[in-house]
Design a protein around this motif. Structure first.
Motif, short mmCIF file in Angstrom:
data_model
loop_
_atom_site.label_atom_id
_atom_site.label_comp_id
_atom_site.label_asym_id
_atom_site.label_seq_id
_atom_site.Cartn_x
_atom_site.Cartn_y
_atom_site.Cartn_z
N PHE A 35 82.70 91.70 44.47
CA PHE A 35 81.42 91.98 45.18
C PHE A 35 80.96 93.38 44.51
O PHE A 35 81.94 94.39 44.45
N GLY A 36 79.98 93.79 44.15
CA GLY A 36 79.33 94.96 43.53
C GLY A 36 79.43 95.13 42.14
O GLY A 36 78.93 96.17 41.52
N THR A 37 80.31 94.45 41.64
CA THR A 37 80.42 94.65 39.95
C THR A 37 79.32 93.54 39.44
O THR A 37 78.64 93.12 39.88
N GLN A 38 79.26 93.89 37.97
CA GLN A 38 78.47 93.31 37.12
C GLN A 38 78.55 91.64 37.26
O GLN A 38 79.74 91.20 37.23
N ARG A 39 77.51 90.71 37.47
CA ARG A 39 77.62 89.41 37.56
C ARG A 39 77.80 88.81 36.11
O ARG A 39 76.88 89.22 35.16
N GLU A 40 78.69 87.79 35.85
CA GLU A 40 78.76 87.17 34.53
C GLU A 40 78.15 85.96 34.58
O GLU A 40 78.98 84.82 35.12
N VAL A 41 77.15 85.80 34.09
CA VAL A 41 76.51 84.28 33.89
C VAL A 41 76.28 84.02 32.68
O VAL A 41 75.54 85.07 31.89
N ASP A 42 76.80 82.75 32.08
CA ASP A 42 76.19 82.60 30.64
C ASP A 42 74.89 82.33 30.58
O ASP A 42 74.43 81.28 31.09
N ARG A 43 74.24 83.22 29.73
CA ARG A 43 72.78 82.99 29.60
C ARG A 43 72.21 81.89 28.96
O ARG A 43 71.25 81.24 29.48
N ASN A 44 73.00 81.41 27.95
CA ASN A 44 72.53 80.10 27.24
C ASN A 44 72.35 78.72 28.26
O ASN A 44 71.78 78.16 28.05
N SER A 45 73.63 79.11 28.90
CA SER A 45 73.58 77.77 29.97
C SER A 45 72.75 77.75 30.75
O SER A 45 72.12 76.50 31.17
N VAL A 46 72.11 78.72 31.41
CA VAL A 46 71.15 78.90 32.13
C VAL A 46 69.72 78.26 31.39
O VAL A 46 68.87 77.65 32.24
N PHE A 47 69.44 78.83 30.31
CA PHE A 47 68.36 78.24 29.52
C PHE A 47 68.50 76.81 29.35
O PHE A 47 67.37 76.04 29.52
N LYS A 48 69.52 76.37 29.18
CA LYS A 48 69.82 74.95 28.84
C LYS A 48 69.57 73.98 30.19
O LYS A 48 68.82 73.20 30.22
N ALA A 49 70.06 74.70 31.09
CA ALA A 49 69.98 74.16 32.54
C ALA A 49 68.36 73.90 32.92
O ALA A 49 67.94 72.93 33.35
N ASP A 50 67.95 75.02 32.61
CA ASP A 50 66.40 75.06 32.73
C ASP A 50 65.60 74.24 32.11
O ASP A 50 64.45 73.14 32.60
N GLU A 51 65.97 73.70 30.83
CA GLU A 51 65.43 72.98 29.79
C GLU A 51 65.30 71.55 30.45
O GLU A 51 64.43 70.66 30.36
#
Ligand SMILES: [Zn+2]
Length: 456
Positions: free
Chosen positions: A205-221
């Motif tokens: 909690f309170g730290t930088q979130r780590e989410v893989d950007r490319n995978s999010v774009f792929k999920a959106d696609e």
């Protein structure tokens, strides 16, 4: 080999998540079948978080873990209330949890009270938690909930209803949270959507979130348009992670639970501690009051207003764009603020005489635009020198009030000609990009049968 490994990881995730996902689907099924015959109790809660941390949904999810040890717990509701309320934290969301089984109401109330005492972020003076336990959803509660969404309700009005309907309640500090708690239980949502919220491990909690950007774009696609507002393609941004220090890692919003799960399985991120699907009134535009229901425009309410653009929109310092609209309530100032990015180009292209409908909330006597619909564009004309019909060149002025002529061919004409300037816009609906969208605003991809210009 790489592809094979990727598939393997996906199947591993599906295997590991199969039981919680199956339970989640069972709850969705039960909500959609409306098991009215079942004796349900509703727990409503609001305002347990502060700007420094916490989230009312997280509070509810941790409470649900305790409730499940004793009773059955259904799919919780996440209800977004009036987005303009000045004392809200972020999205102004309240939660309602359905519980059934062999319930001793005193035992249930006791458990909820303890959870509220121990898990609120009372560091902020603006955190005023409220909790209600509702046994029957009365018509008065439905009316109150609709008002809480579109109007500004007070603690006193909430308490009046609580006493009238004899509702179990519990509040801390000034108790204003009971307003949202009641509304979360009572609101009738006709066209609900879903959001799958994932939560971080408490140590992060309170730290930088780590989410893989490319995978999010792929999920959106893959999942768009059944899932929306995960990314903002035009601005090349991931928009489904909050920027505040709360426990939420990300939230996937959509209409189809299967599409949400599909996107969820594709997205790679730091360890997810918990996840929970909510049924919501997000992306519904339920906050907008149609103009036929309005007598006087007031601040902290959201409207859909028809009018005519009075003057050319202008850009102010900071990149905010403003214009005035002539409506049946008089002259109304409208604004497209800087964070709405490309939407401002649509506003800048408006012209006096354009007939439009604006969608947005009123604050400081200004409508903060979420969408506009162009009904009819004004005709813009320019006057140019006539063209010689022999050589095809522009004629020149023959002197003041002398008309126009072509020196070479000796042709002449009396006056300038009218030329229509083509408009950059076309009639239809335009919206702000996903990065600037409110939880409660309906994205245009959900609007059927209209000429839409959606932003992806
Ligand atoms: Zn000529």
């Amino acid at each position: 080999m790489n592809k094979w490994l990727q598939d393997f990881n996906l199947w591993l995730r599906i295997y590991r998540l199969s039981i919680p996902l199956a339970k989640m689907l069972k709850n969705v099924y039960m909500v959609e079948r409306r098991w009215d015959w079942m004796k349900l109790l509703w727990i409503g809660v609001d305002d347990t978080d502060s700007v420094n941390g916490g989230c009312t949904t997280y509070w509810a999810v941790t409470l649900m873990e305790e409730l499940r040890e004793r009773w059955h717990v259904g799919l919780p509701r996440l209800i977004r209330l009036n987005p303009t309320i000045p004392y809200k934290t972020r999205g102004n969301g309240a939660v309602a949890i359905p519980v059934w089984g062999d319930i001793d109401i005193e035992e249930l109330a006791d458990l909820c009270r303890k959870h509220l005492d121990n898990n609120c972020w009372l560091d902020d003076r603006n955190t005023n938690p409220g909790l209600v336990i509702v046994e029957e959803i009365h018509e008065k509660l439905r009316i109150f909930a609709k008002k809480a969404l579109r109007d500004v309700m007070t603690y006193e009005e909430a308490m009046e209803l609580i006493e009238d309907l004899d509702i179990q309640h519990y509040a801390l500090r000034n108790g204003r949270g009971v307003v949202g708690a009641l509304a979360a239980v009572g609101l009738d949502v006709r066209d609900p959507t879903y959001e799958l919220l994932t939560y971080r491990h408490p140590s992060r909690f309170g730290t930088q979130r780590e989410v893989d950007r490319n995978s999010v774009f792929k999920a959106d696609e893959i999942a768009y348009p059944l899932v929306w507002d995960t990314v903002d393609r035009e601005n090349d941004e991931v928009v489904f992670t909050p920027g505040s220090p709360d426990p939420v890692l990300f939230g996937i919003r959509g209409k189809s639970v299967f599409a949400i799960i599909r996107a969820f399985l594709i997205i790679r991120s730091e360890e997810i501690d918990k996840f929970q699907l909510f049924i919501t009134n997000q992306s519904t535009d339920m906050h907008l009051i149609p103009e036929k229901e309005v007598d006087v425009l007031r601040d902290y309410r959201s409207y859909r207003l028809k009018g005519v653009v009075i003057e050319k929109p202008y850009t102010h310092i900071g990149g905010h764009v403003f214009f005035y609209l002539e409506t049946r309530f008089g002259k109304v100032k409208c604004a497209a603020y800087e964070p709405t990015k490309q939407f401002r180009n649509v506003i800048r292209a408006l012209h006096p005489g354009d007939e439009i409908v604006v969608y947005g909330s009123m604050k400081k006597r200004t409508v903060n635009l979420e969408k506009i619909e162009i009904i009819k564009l004004a005709k813009i004309v320019d006057y140019k020198n006539p063209v010689c019909w022999v050589c095809g060149k522009s004629m020149e002025s023959a002197g003041k009030n002398q008309g126009f002529r072509c020196k070479r061919c000796k042709t002449s004409a009396e006056s300038k000609i009218e030329v229509e300037i083509p408009r950059e816009l076309s009639p239809g609906l335009y919206e702000v990009p996903p990065r600037a969208r409110r939880h409660i605003s309906m994205p245009l991809i959900r609007v059927k049968g209209k000429n839409i210009h959606p932003f992806r």
